[in-house]
Design a protein around this motif. Structure first.
Motif, PDB file in Angstrom:
ATOM      1  N   VAL A 101     -18.380 -30.804  36.183  1.00 27.21           N
ATOM      2  CA  VAL A 101     -17.920 -31.254  34.880  1.00 27.21           C
ATOM      3  C   VAL A 101     -17.901 -32.768  34.873  1.00 27.21           C
ATOM      4  O   VAL A 101     -17.294 -33.400  35.736  1.00 27.21           O
ATOM      5  CB  VAL A 101     -16.500 -30.737  34.607  1.00 27.21           C
ATOM      6  N   THR A 102     -18.587 -33.343  33.938  1.00 24.46           N
ATOM      7  CA  THR A 102     -18.486 -34.789  33.820  1.00 24.46           C
ATOM      8  C   THR A 102     -17.174 -35.096  33.113  1.00 24.46           C
ATOM      9  O   THR A 102     -16.739 -34.328  32.262  1.00 24.46           O
ATOM     10  CB  THR A 102     -19.666 -35.364  33.037  1.00 24.46           C
ATOM     11  N   PRO A 103     -16.543 -36.215  33.468  1.00 27.55           N
ATOM     12  CA  PRO A 103     -15.221 -36.511  32.920  1.00 27.55           C
ATOM     13  C   PRO A 103     -15.171 -36.469  31.398  1.00 27.55           C
ATOM     14  O   PRO A 103     -14.207 -35.987  30.826  1.00 27.55           O
ATOM     15  CB  PRO A 103     -14.943 -37.914  33.439  1.00 27.55           C
ATOM     16  N   SER A 104     -16.238 -36.954  30.763  1.00 24.43           N
ATOM     17  CA  SER A 104     -16.181 -37.003  29.298  1.00 24.43           C
ATOM     18  C   SER A 104     -16.066 -35.596  28.726  1.00 24.43           C
ATOM     19  O   SER A 104     -15.377 -35.370  27.739  1.00 24.43           O
ATOM     20  CB  SER A 104     -17.423 -37.688  28.745  1.00 24.43           C
ATOM     21  N   ILE A 105     -16.738 -34.642  29.383  1.00 28.56           N
ATOM     22  CA  ILE A 105     -16.689 -33.284  28.873  1.00 28.56           C
ATOM     23  C   ILE A 105     -15.328 -32.667  29.182  1.00 28.56           C
ATOM     24  O   ILE A 105     -14.751 -31.954  28.372  1.00 28.56           O
ATOM     25  CB  ILE A 105     -17.835 -32.465  29.467  1.00 28.56           C
ATOM     26  N   GLN A 106     -14.796 -33.011  30.356  1.00 30.19           N
ATOM     27  CA  GLN A 106     -13.478 -32.529  30.717  1.00 30.19           C
ATOM     28  C   GLN A 106     -12.459 -32.960  29.656  1.00 30.19           C
ATOM     29  O   GLN A 106     -11.654 -32.183  29.191  1.00 30.19           O
ATOM     30  CB  GLN A 106     -13.092 -33.147  32.051  1.00 30.19           C
TER      31      GLN A 106
ATOM     32  N   ARG B  51     -13.102 -33.753  26.644  1.00 32.60           N
ATOM     33  CA  ARG B  51     -13.400 -33.093  25.396  1.00 32.60           C
ATOM     34  C   ARG B  51     -12.763 -31.710  25.343  1.00 32.60           C
ATOM     35  O   ARG B  51     -12.174 -31.326  24.358  1.00 32.60           O
ATOM     36  CB  ARG B  51     -14.918 -32.944  25.247  1.00 32.60           C
ATOM     37  N   THR B  52     -12.888 -30.959  26.445  1.00 37.80           N
ATOM     38  CA  THR B  52     -12.372 -29.603  26.406  1.00 37.80           C
ATOM     39  C   THR B  52     -10.853 -29.597  26.366  1.00 37.80           C
ATOM     40  O   THR B  52     -10.254 -28.662  25.888  1.00 37.80           O
ATOM     41  CB  THR B  52     -12.857 -28.790  27.619  1.00 37.80           C
TER      42      THR B  52
END
Lengths: 304, 307
Positions: free
Chosen positions: A11-16, A18-19
């Protein structure tokens, strides 16, 4: 090997982020993501779906527009008929026992021994020889195809599996490379301890290295088996008597016979039925050995 | 030779022993290399300088096979054009497509290994089986693809009978079978250290900037690998092209690629000399292409300071 850790979500931090706080925009992105994957999956699997469903159709269901998506009734007999009426039992036995198994066995043994020499024995000239071995991977098969054909023809080996199987007894550059990389990762102390105890190099390979290398050898065996099972060009060149055909040539023969006689009855259902049967073992193998497949292919790509 | 014997005598017993053991272990490869690579390589070049039909003895004709191909065989240039057309679209499209899919699968996805399997399976099943399905799917009269188009009121597309569409059809099939590249890209993406993304976020990078300045540079070694493997593979494409397009490479030889052309010359026309000349031309093109990729790679491949 940790590179392909399936359990670890990447998981890239930005997606983390986001979720964690799902805004309207990110929900949209998630939906879009799965929509794309769904469409791709459907189109990627469609040829297989079509292969399978066409296999159980009769003529009136195959040659209609719009196409029949779910054949009803399904003609399950097509599988058995297409297979046994066209001698596929023999072709399967040829594929497995005359080609794939001997080729696999010879490749695993010879490539294992050679890779051990390149990885674990220090001798002058080794690195140069290994470099030459690597350049061999790049050599296009077309360059050696004609001279090898002429040589094997002069030896009287046409219409036998010798030209396809025998070269496997001398190691395959690609698999030697793969196994060498693996052998290098095993600690040198293991071999040293055995050497002090007076073990020969061959004994060390057999008793210490091989048991540890089973996963790597499995990758080699899997890929070599697959290569032989899928091979079309090799048999096409060397085998021209029907009783020697492997599965790939059996399918080709079915296709050619049908178009030669102009008899269009059940052409595609039969072709699709035998194709389905020939594809299935590979799908089953993949299902059970997915990790081995994925590791094999990614290790060669990444660490190579 | 005297030097090497002298050196051999100077070696300690231990060293000599390990040299002999080492050579013994790699001897299968040495024998195989000489018999199945070195010998055929020289033999192939010799045959390319002869006229040889397997029945009569080979006749030495110098470079006549090469000059015939270059100056007197319009089919050869058509085949070269077809192959370059195929390679220059199939390779970048497959590469771009598989890189995007790998990135999509590298996000927080439920069922990643399922989707990866879906992409990968076309690459590992027998090409003859998938070729038979595509032949059927793309058929103009009763193929499912045209059937679906027609049921939406769209015109049927003559994928296999229109010379303009045969090469794109093969390219489409090659993209469908590009699963290897997806798997390799995905493994490469999973090796990118997370700390790099964390640092980028601290610096205020958005998703696109992370992709552009972290993901792409860190993936360049894998891109190079897939590029070279894809290029060599596409240049040598045989099974799908031969089976889907038939012996003559479809209407007007419009999809006759290099390897099927070589096969045709060798085993249908029994022109072993011409086929060997073709093989050497292919060899030279592949070597030049690979060298170009590696030479230019210094400018765009990032090895993370390792090399």
């Amino acid at each position: 090997m940790s590179a392909i850790d399936e359990a670890r979500p990447v998981v890239t931090p930005s997606i983390q982020r986001r979720t964690r706080k799902m805004g309207a925009g990110s929900v949209g992105i998630e939906v879009l993501k799965y929509a794309v994957l769904f469409v791709l999956t459907a189109s990627w699997l469609f040829p297989f779906y079509w292969m399978f469903t066409s296999a159980v159709k009769n003529d009136s269901q195959v040659y209609t527009i719009p196409p029949v998506l779910i054949p009803n009734p399904a003609y399950w007999n097509n599988f058995g008929d297409a297979w046994s009426k066209n001698n596929f039992n023999l072709f399967a036995l040829n594929s497995i026992f005359r080609y794939a198994l001997p080729a696999t066995l010879l490749t695993v043994i010879s490539s294992g021994i050679v890779a051990y020499g390149f990885a674990r024995i220090r001798f002058p000239g080794r690195d140069i020889l290994f470099f030459i071995c690597l350049t061999q991977i790049m050599l296009p098969w077309q360059v050696t195809m004609v001279p090898l054909f002429i040589t094997f023809k002069n030896l009287g080996w046409l219409n036998s599996y010798l030209p396809l199987v025998l070269p496997n007894a001398f190691g395959s550059a690609f698999f030697i490379f793969m196994l060498r990389q693996f052998f290098l990762t095993l600690p040198e102390e293991l071999s040293d301890a055995a050497r002090i105890d007076g073990a020969s190099e061959f004994g060390i390979l057999l008793r210490i290295i091989l048991p540890l290398a089973v996963p790597a050898l499995a990758v080699v065996a899997l890929f070599r088996f697959l290569g032989a099972w899928n091979d079309f060009l090799g048999p096409l060149i060397y085998l021209n008597q029907e009783h020697m055909y492997p599965l790939a040539l059996g399918i080709d023969r079915l296709r050619r016979n049908i178009s030669a006689t102009g008899n269009n009855e059940l052409v595609y259902p039969y072709l699709m039925a035998v194709s389905t049967i020939v594809v299935t073992p590979i799908l089953v193998l993949f299902f059970f050995a997915q990790r081995t497949f994925i590791e094999g292919i990614s290790v060669t790509g990444i660490k190579g | 030779m005297r030097l090497t014997t002298a050196r051999f005598e100077q070696m300690t017993r231990r060293d000599r022993h390990s040299l002999m053991t080492g050579l013994l272990f790699i001897s299968p490869w040495i024998i195989g290399f000489l018999a199945f690579t070195v010998f055929p390589l020289f033999y192939s070049f010799y045959i390319s300088l002869t006229r040889y039909d397997l029945i009569r003895d080979p006749v030495f004709i110098g470079f006549a096979n090469y000059t015939e191909l270059f100056f007197a065989d319009p089919q050869f240039w058509k085949v070269v054009y077809n192959t370059f057309f195929y390679v220059s679209l199939s390779v970048p499209l497959s590469l771009g497509f598989s890189f995007l899919i790998a990135n999509l699968l590298n996000t927080n996805i439920v069922g990643r290994s399922f989707f990866r399997a879906v992409m990968y399976i076309p690459a590992i099943v027998p090409a003859i089986c998938t070729a038979m399905v595509w032949l059927f799917l793309l058929n103009i009269q009763y193929g499912a693809v045209n059937g679906i188009l027609q049921s939406f009121g769209l015109p049927a597309i003559p994928f296999l009978s229109n010379p303009e569409l045969t090469k794109p059809s093969l390219i489409m099939v090659s993209i469908w079978a590009t699963g290897n590249a997806v798997v390799v890209f995905l493994a490469g993406l999973q090796d990118v250290p997370r700390s790099l993304y964390e640092a980028a976020v601290v610096d205020g990078a958005n998703g696109w900037q992370q992709f552009r300045h972290v993901t792409i540079p860190m993936s360049t070694p894998v891109i190079l690998y897939n590029l070279v493997v894809g290029f060599i593979g596409a240049f040598q494409e045989f099974t799908s092209a031969y089976l889907i397009m038939g012996n003559n490479g479809g209407p007007l030889n419009s999809a006759l690629l290099f390897s099927p052309f070589l096969y045709m010359n060798a085993f249908q026309f029994l022109r072993m000399g011409k086929a060997s000349a073709l093989a050497w031309i292919l060899f030279v093109i592949v070597v030049i292409g690979t060298i170009v990729f590696f030479r230019t790679s210094a400018r765009w491949v990032y090895y993370g300071g390792e090399k």
